[in-house]
Design an enzyme around this catalytic site. Structure first.
Site, PDB file in Angstrom:
ATOM      1  CG  HIS A  67      -1.972  -0.993   1.230  1.00 55.90           C
ATOM      2  ND1 HIS A  67      -3.125  -0.833   1.974  1.00 55.90           N
ATOM      3  CD2 HIS A  67      -2.093  -2.185   0.595  1.00 55.90           C
ATOM      4  CE1 HIS A  67      -3.909  -1.883   1.795  1.00 55.90           C
ATOM      5  NE2 HIS A  67      -3.304  -2.721   0.967  1.00 55.90           N
ATOM      6  CD  GLU A  69      -2.044   4.252   3.032  1.00 55.92           C
ATOM      7  OE1 GLU A  69      -1.729   3.562   2.026  1.00 55.92           O
ATOM      8  OE2 GLU A  69      -3.204   4.280   3.481  1.00 55.92           O
ATOM      9  CB  CYS A  97      -6.768  -0.275   5.256  1.00 55.01           C
ATOM     10  SG  CYS A  97      -5.037  -0.808   5.125  1.00 55.01           S
ATOM     11  CB  CYS A 100      -2.214   1.996   5.903  1.00 57.81           C
ATOM     12  SG  CYS A 100      -1.824   1.011   4.425  1.00 57.81           S
TER      13      CYS A 100
END
Length: 163
Positions: A67, A69, A97, A100
């Site tokens: 992801h 992040e 999420c 993250c």
């Protein structure tokens, strides 16, 4: 969305910087969309200087943790020579999420800024609020809704093309 830690209100200067940094994160998200990735971009900055900028790379790498992040936090830690990012701000186009938000917690991020809400998996206000859970040993202030329309528009157009 209201700042989850009302004792730490962003200043006017923070708001202006957040808006500009979100522009960089949006550019990263656009790169993700071009590559066929879900268009999420992230930036890590310290004192206004960008130390990392990334976008989702799950499709390209086959890595479920790739992801934006997580990748940006990894790069920032490498750039700064420490995993403790307590002087840094993480700016991301979509509310993080749980993974993250947890990575931001693990990095001891100083502040988090996000664009579009994530009603399906948001962990910084929508479904959970990992950034301001007193049961954890670190809390971080977060500001949501920065350039939310731009951030949501990128996601909406991406999914309209890919469904």
């Amino acid at each position: 969305m209201e700042n989850p830690d009302p004792t730490v209100e962003p200043t006017d200067q923070d708001h202006h910087a957040d808006h500009d940094l979100m522009g960089v994160a949006l550019a990263e998200a656009a790169l993700a969309a071009t590559a066929g990735e879900v268009p999420v971009g992230a930036v890590v900055a310290v004192d206004g200087r960008i130390v990392a900028r990334r976008h989702n790379e799950r499709e390209a790498t086959g890595d479920p943790t790739a992801h934006a992040e997580v990748l940006a936090l990894r790069d920032a830690a490498t750039e700064l020579g420490t995993w403790r990012l307590d002087d840094a701000v993480l700016v991301v186009t979509l509310e993080p999420c749980p993974m993250c938000a947890g990575a931001a917690w693990a990095a001891r991020i100083g502040r988090l800024v996000w664009g579009a809400p994530n009603p399906e998996a948001g962990a910084v206000g929508s479904l959970y609020n990992l950034g301001s859970d007193p049961r954890l040993n670190h809390e971080y202030p977060a500001t949501g809704g920065i350039r939310a329309g731009d951030c949501a528009g990128l996601l909406t157009s991406f999914f309209a093309r890919h469904r």
